[in-house]
Motif scaffolding. Structure first.
Motif, PDB file in Angstrom:
ATOM      1  N   THR A   1       0.833  -1.314   0.130  1.00 15.73           N
ATOM      2  CA  THR A   1      -0.089  -0.030  -0.031  1.00 15.73           C
ATOM      3  C   THR A   1       0.815   1.249  -0.132  1.00 15.73           C
ATOM      4  OG1 THR A   1      -0.007  -0.293   2.456  1.00 15.73           O
ATOM      5  CG2 THR A   1      -1.927  -1.125   1.336  1.00 15.73           C
ATOM      6  N   GLY A   2       1.954   0.921   0.527  1.00 10.57           N
ATOM      7  CA  GLY A   2       3.015   2.314   0.633  1.00 10.57           C
ATOM      8  C   GLY A   2       2.853   2.856   1.888  1.00 10.57           C
ATOM      9  N   ILE A   3       1.893   2.421   2.722  1.00 13.43           N
ATOM     10  CA  ILE A   3       1.569   2.875   4.122  1.00 13.43           C
ATOM     11  C   ILE A   3       2.539   2.244   5.028  1.00 13.43           C
ATOM     12  CG2 ILE A   3      -0.042   3.248   5.893  1.00 13.43           C
ATOM     13  CD1 ILE A   3      -2.348   3.146   3.787  1.00 13.43           C
TER      14      ILE A   3
ATOM     15  N   VAL B   1       5.370  -7.032  12.528  1.00 17.11           N
ATOM     16  CA  VAL B   1       4.925  -7.511  13.632  1.00 17.11           C
ATOM     17  C   VAL B   1       4.354  -8.828  13.640  1.00 17.11           C
ATOM     18  CG1 VAL B   1       3.673  -7.029  15.936  1.00 17.11           C
ATOM     19  CG2 VAL B   1       5.066  -5.326  14.969  1.00 17.11           C
TER      20      VAL B   1
ATOM     21  N   SER C   1       2.987   2.116   8.086  1.00 14.45           N
ATOM     22  CA  SER C   1       2.203   1.358   9.468  1.00 14.45           C
ATOM     23  C   SER C   1       1.972   0.003   8.916  1.00 14.45           C
ATOM     24  CB  SER C   1       1.257   2.494   9.950  1.00 14.45           C
ATOM     25  OG  SER C   1       1.266   3.846  10.004  1.00 14.45           O
TER      26      SER C   1
ATOM     27  N   LEU D   1      20.537 -17.695  37.341  1.00 15.20           N
ATOM     28  CA  LEU D   1      19.428 -16.920  37.112  1.00 15.20           C
ATOM     29  C   LEU D   1      18.697 -17.509  38.373  1.00 15.20           C
ATOM     30  CD1 LEU D   1      17.843 -15.234  35.241  1.00 15.20           C
ATOM     31  CD2 LEU D   1      17.046 -17.327  33.984  1.00 15.20           C
TER      32      LEU D   1
ATOM     33  N   ALA E   1       4.862  -2.136   9.002  1.00 15.78           N
ATOM     34  CA  ALA E   1       5.357  -2.284  10.264  1.00 15.78           C
ATOM     35  C   ALA E   1       4.221  -3.277  11.020  1.00 15.78           C
ATOM     36  CB  ALA E   1       5.397  -1.035  11.102  1.00 15.78           C
ATOM     37  N   ALA E   2       2.963  -3.368  10.764  1.00 19.11           N
ATOM     38  CA  ALA E   2       2.143  -4.156  11.169  1.00 19.11           C
ATOM     39  C   ALA E   2       2.298  -5.442  10.640  1.00 19.11           C
ATOM     40  CB  ALA E   2       0.665  -3.874  10.911  1.00 19.11           C
TER      41      ALA E   2
END
Lengths: 107, 732
Positions: free
Chosen positions: B692-694, B703, B696, B732, B699-700
């Motif tokens: 889309t070029g978006i 993720v 965000s 630990l 990034a989604a």
């Protein structure tokens, strides 16, 4: 000195990361996204610092976690420099900072 | 040259064989050799090819003098002669096929010599395509032989003839290429069952493959020699110059099919079925083609049908020789090695004599056409007085063709029929099948038919005292088929009247113009209307005629020449049952043979008398309008509708097949490729939406992908490998 438990530190770091991620995914303003990326990066730096507390120091041949943290802070600064340059260029070319509008690389 | 080779051959009974030139060497040791082999049959063919070739070229000097494109003509003729010589000198199938194709090419080129005429162009194509059908079959047959018997070339088994395995000068491909295990001669059931098993071992256990290979080779020979199913091209090939018809389509190239059968005859000596099929096709063709010759109005086509018919005889003789050696194995084995079937020489004898008298017939026909400017028999007539040499030489040819002693056709045809009878007798006594008698009867009837059509031709062209040809010029616009520029030689007979009018109209409808003095000049105006009915050509054309006429007589005495026995073993010179030379162990007088010879002589005489009754003295016999024979006449005139049949076959069946193949190509093959293309096209179309070029959403996706990785490595992989164990972390 009271030692803060590792779990607490990692939880804080994870919370910071989630917060930053949330910012990156939801914000539309380029500057806010940059800030969120900084938050994510700081979460990572916090991780390094936290683990370095519980690992052998440089004298014992361990990894110098705190020094990596310092390098990462520098890296973050350069990233901000580059990022803000892009922000400026974008603003100059498109007149907007909304990433939803800047969907094409070409003009 | 060829004569010299043949004489050397015969006298020395030695064979020249050179296979030193490796044309194509394969890494696995297979060598394809271009060798030279002067075999007995090849030597005989050399004589035929070069003698007839020389005479035809001489004849061409006058006959073709007024044509355009003479360099092309002579170049193609020479190419043909060299290819034909190469063909008879080939020592293996591969080389043979190359030369075979070359002569086919020359045939195509020369039939289409008058390429501006659509009929000549299409006749050339027809000849090429029809023989191509045979060629494909031939290739398939050779492929089978190659894969089964292993070697097309003589390079490796050439040693086979070094010893005594091929005695008497009989060197043959059988001694070079074939590696048949000798059949069990002690078998109580004669030959075939025991042999079938042995054959099968040569062909990977298959009993039908050898027969199939034989039939495929027969297919090739049938294409070249215009035998029954593939005969349609030869009459049309008469569109070429008459010289070409004489050389290629009578004496040499069409005989190449017979030659092929003869040199592979050893093979057919092991496949009785294929041998019987050869006899059948040959016998049937001899009668079948002859009947068409009775009605054909075109002088050259009559001779063309005659050629087909005579080639049928030869094929029949080859088949009969194979049947005999099938049924009496001793004939095909010398010292345990298969050799040339002894009686193949009979077919070659007929080929030899036929080459001369048929070339003679064509060249005389050419002289007639040259003189009168038409090929239509019904427009000729009365030429005997004006063209005495031509008429006499053609009479010699016709007598030889009919089989009247002492002309050559009598001896060879007599031998051939008696051979067929012998084969038929063997077949019926050993296998109880009277089938071959039927074919023999067909061939015997063809003797009658042969005499009938050839004397019909002769009477129509030469007898009577006037020409019938003064048809009004205006009604026939087409140029004369074979000699379009022969107008200066044309008589008052219009050079523009054509045989085509007789194609359209049966004899009953022919005009009966009768005056010898010309009426109005023809539309072309090219002739001067002077001498009526033509005259004998000059010595350039008459010398070949006279030489060929001499040979047409002399060829019959071929077996008397000492040394020919080496060339053609088993060829006896038998006159009405009285064996004169090379008789073998048999009795010197054979009553059956005498009766057969008399019968065939009687049939021939009957044919000549019938022809005289119908067409003698310048008469033109016409069927009555209500005659029931008109239907038969029409069928014959339309060549049994074979052209129409093949045309329909091509238009419907072949075109249907082509359409089917086209459909498969378009929808199945192309469809598969297009389907694959469509798949990727659609996939990328839907994939494109992701970009889309978006930032965000990228990034989604990052993720989501990260989470997928985590889930995969933390849960799926441990579940797959049965547990996930972190190393213990100290402190630990």
């Amino acid at each position: 000195m009271t030692t803060i438990p590792l779990v607490d530190l990692l939880s804080l770091s994870g919370a910071l990361f989630a917060l930053g991620l949330f910012g990156v995914l939801t914000r539309r303003n380029f500057i806010l996204i940059l800030i969120s990326v900084e938050v994510i990066m700081n979460a990572a730096i916090l991780n390094f610092v936290a683990f370095s507390l519980f690992s052998p120091g440089p004298a014992a041949g361990g990894i110098p976690g705190q020094s990596i943290a310092v390098i990462l802070i520098g890296l973050a600064a350069t990233e901000v420099a580059v990022g803000l340059a892009i922000v400026l260029a974008l603003n100059r070319l498109r007149g907007t900072l909304n990433v939803a509008e800047a969907i094409q690389l070409k003009l | 040259m060829g004569l010299w080779i043949a004489v050397t051959e015969a006298s020395a009974s030695q064979l020249y064989h050179d296979a030193s030139f490796v044309w194509l060497g394969l890494p696995d040791g297979t060598n394809f050799v271009m060798g030279t082999l002067v075999s007995p049959l090849g030597a005989l063919m050399l004589v035929v090819v070069n003698v007839v070739g020389f005479l035809v070229v001489l004849y061409s000097n006058e006959y073709m003098a007024h044509e355009e494109g003479l360099p092309r003509y002579y170049a193609e003729l020479m190419l043909f002669l060299s290819a034909m010589n190469g063909l008879v000198l080939a020592d293996n199938y591969l080389e043979f096929i190359l030369m075979w194709e070359l002569v086919g090419l020359c045939s195509y080129l020369l039939i289409g010599f008058f390429w501006k005429k659509p009929s000549a162009a299409s006749a050339a194509k027809k000849a090429f395509i029809v023989t191509r059908v045979g060629d494909v079959l031939f290739f398939l047959g050779v492929f089978i032989l190659f894969s089964s018997l292993g070697d097309l070339s003589s390079a490796t088994p050439a040693t086979a003839y070094a010893g005594t395995t091929c005695p008497g000068g009989v060197l043959h491909w059988s001694c070079l290429g074939f590696t048949f295990t000798p059949p069990n001669t002690n078998s109580s059931v004669p030959f075939l069952p025991a042999n079938a098993a042995i054959e099968a071992s040569n062909f990977g256990g298959s009993s039908w493959l050898p027969t199939l290979a034989g039939l495929l080779i027969l297919g090739g020979a049938a294409g070249k020699s215009a035998q029954f199913p593939l005969h349609t091209w030869l009459p049309d090939a008469m569109e070429g110059p008459t010289t070409v018809s004489a050389l290629i389509h009578a004496a040499t190239m069409v005989a190449a099919g017979i030659y092929l059968l003869a040199i592979t005859d050893i093979y057919f000596g092991f496949t009785l079925t294929a041998a019987i099929v050869i006899v059948g096709i040959g016998g049937f063709t001899s009668l079948f083609a002859g009947t068409m010759g009775i009605v054909a109005p075109d002088i050259k086509r009559v001779i063309a049908y005659s050629t087909i018919s005579q080639l049928g005889y030869m094929a029949m003789a080859v088949g009969a020789a194979a049947v005999i050696s099938d049924l009496t194995p001793t004939y095909s084995l010398v010292n345990g090695t298969p050799v040339l079937n002894t009686f193949t020489g009979v077919a070659m004898f007929h080929l030899f004599s036929h080459a001369f008298f048929k070339a003679l017939l064509f060249l005389t026909a050419g002289a007639v056409i040259h003189a009168v400017g038409t090929q239509d028999l019904f427009q000729m007539g009365g030429l005997r007085k004006r063209m005495p040499i031509t008429s006499i030489t053609m009479l010699v040819g016709a007598l030889a063709l009919s089989g009247i002693p002492p002309f050559s056709g009598f001896f060879s045809k007599d031998d051939l029929l008696s051979l067929t009878w012998q084969a038929a007798t063997l077949e019926s006594t050993q296998n109880g099948s009277p089938l071959l008698y039927v074919f023999f009867a067909l061939a015997l009837m063809a003797v009658f038919i042969t005499a009938l059509y050839i004397f019909r031709l002769w009477f129509l062209a030469f007898s009577g005292d006037r020409s019938r040809g003064e048809a009004p010029a205006a009604s026939h616009g087409a140029p004369a088929p074979a000699a379009p520029t022969s107008a200066p030689f044309a008589s008052s007979t219009s050079s523009s009247s054509s045989s085509s009018h007789a194609h359209d109209a049966p004899a009953a409808a022919l005009p009966l113009a009768s005056s010898t003095s010309s009426s109005a000049p023809s539309a072309s105006g090219a002739h001067d209307g002077g001498h009526a009915g033509g005259h004998d050509p000059s010595w350039i054309m008459t010398v070949p005629l006279v030489v060929l006429a001499t040979l047409a007589v002399a060829a019959g005495f071929l077996p008397l020449i000492p040394g020919v026995g080496h060339l053609l073993p088993g060829l006896s010179w038998t006159v009405l049952g009285k064996c004169v030379t090379n008789c073998g162990a048999g009795s010197s007088f054979d009553l059956t043979d005498a009766l057969l010879g008399s019968a065939s002589l009687a049939f021939a005489g009957l044919g000549i008398l019938t022809a005289y009754a119908f067409w003698g003295n310048g008469k033109v016999y016409r069927l009555p309008k209500d005659s029931p024979l008109l239907g038969v006449h029409s069928v014959l005139l339309h060549k049994y509708y074979f052209d129409e049949l093949y045309d329909g076959l091509a238009t419907h069946v072949i075109l249907g097949l082509a359409r089917g193949a086209d459909w498969v190509d378009r929808y199945i093959i192309d469809g598969t490729i297009r389907g694959i293309e469509e798949l990727f096209s659609q996939a990328s179309k839907s994939g494109r939406r992701l970009q889309t070029g978006i930032v965000s959403s990228y990034a989604a996706w990052v993720v989501v992908g990260l989470l997928a990785f985590l889930v995969f490595f933390l849960y799926v992989v441990p579940w797959l490998v049965g547990g996930f164990h972190l190393p213990p972390t100290p402190g630990l």
